[in-house]
Design an enzyme around this catalytic site. Sequence first.
Site, PDB file in Angstrom:
ATOM      1  N   CYS A 218      -6.997   0.709  -6.000  1.00  8.87           N
ATOM      2  CA  CYS A 218      -5.628   0.260  -6.279  1.00  8.87           C
ATOM      3  C   CYS A 218      -4.821   1.391  -6.917  1.00  8.87           C
ATOM      4  CB  CYS A 218      -5.622  -0.939  -7.219  1.00  8.87           C
ATOM      5  SG  CYS A 218      -6.389  -2.428  -6.544  1.00  8.87           S
TER       6      CYS A 218
ATOM      7  N   CYS B 250      -9.495  -1.854 -10.664  1.00 12.55           N
ATOM      8  CA  CYS B 250      -9.649  -1.495  -9.243  1.00 12.55           C
ATOM      9  C   CYS B 250      -9.287  -0.024  -9.004  1.00 12.55           C
ATOM     10  CB  CYS B 250      -8.773  -2.419  -8.391  1.00 12.55           C
ATOM     11  SG  CYS B 250      -8.648  -1.928  -6.651  1.00 12.55           S
TER      12      CYS B 250
END
Length: 302
Positions: free
Chosen positions: A50, A47
């Site tokens: 993230c 991700c």
Amino acid sequence: MLGMGGDTTAAVAGDLIKDTTTQGFMKDVIEASKTQPVLVDFWATWCGPCKQLTPVLEKAVKAAKGKVKLVKMDIDKNPEIPGQMGIQSIPAVIAFVNGQPADGFMGALPESQVMAFLERLTKGKIEDEGANLLEAADAALAEGDAAAAADIYAQLLQEDSSNIAALAGLARCYVATGNFEQAKKTLAMIPEAKQNDAAVAAARAALDLAMQAEAAGPLDELQKKVDADPLDHQARADLAAALNAAGKRMEAADHLLAIVKKDRKWNEDGARKQLVQFFEAWGATDPATLEGRKKLSSILFS
């Protein structure tokens, strides 16, 4: 105001930020959130957003200095918890308070919005803690433990150097220990706009009265003067100041009330003015203030 060494700071940061697993979630999040808010950062190695958000979260949590914890959970390695919570998109941040989800957000927010989120999450808790500490410091000072009170006021000022009530309390601690110069310096740190704050006015009045008492002379000598000449109003007023400095508030008030009753105009209403200064220094809810005001009203309006 005690500072922390580098090793201690690193240990604290390590305790505030950790990774967790499905097995550790109960202890690291649910139980931990019963004493302070816990942010759970649901993330994954693939991700991209993230990777942008996590460093921002870590910086914000460290800046909060222990008011909130951050727990990170890799959803690929630990799918059960995010699955149960219905987490379908990451990054997702959920704040737990008292064992329950309380707030959260999705996506990689900028630092300013993360800080605002933390402020909103912790504000009530911080204010409650500050109020409790202030109450404890005031109680310690009232009980004559100026050193303990000063430590608590200093702790509050370490968190917020503009805490007016804590600055005023610290000034009163200096007054209580006879360090009048330091009390003056502490009061001088308070902005002009806050000089009429009740706590500041009380501290200033306490300082003025303590200096008056020091100038008046020993308590026993003043008592002898009043005993020798009950109409020596100046000696009686000085005795009142000395009694107040000795913590004998009602006795001090009674001497000033005696002057007001005998000669209201003495020293341009000086006895009543000094009595009002006593009330200001003691605080509106002090038993001696309440009783003194009642007696004063009885004299003035009888």
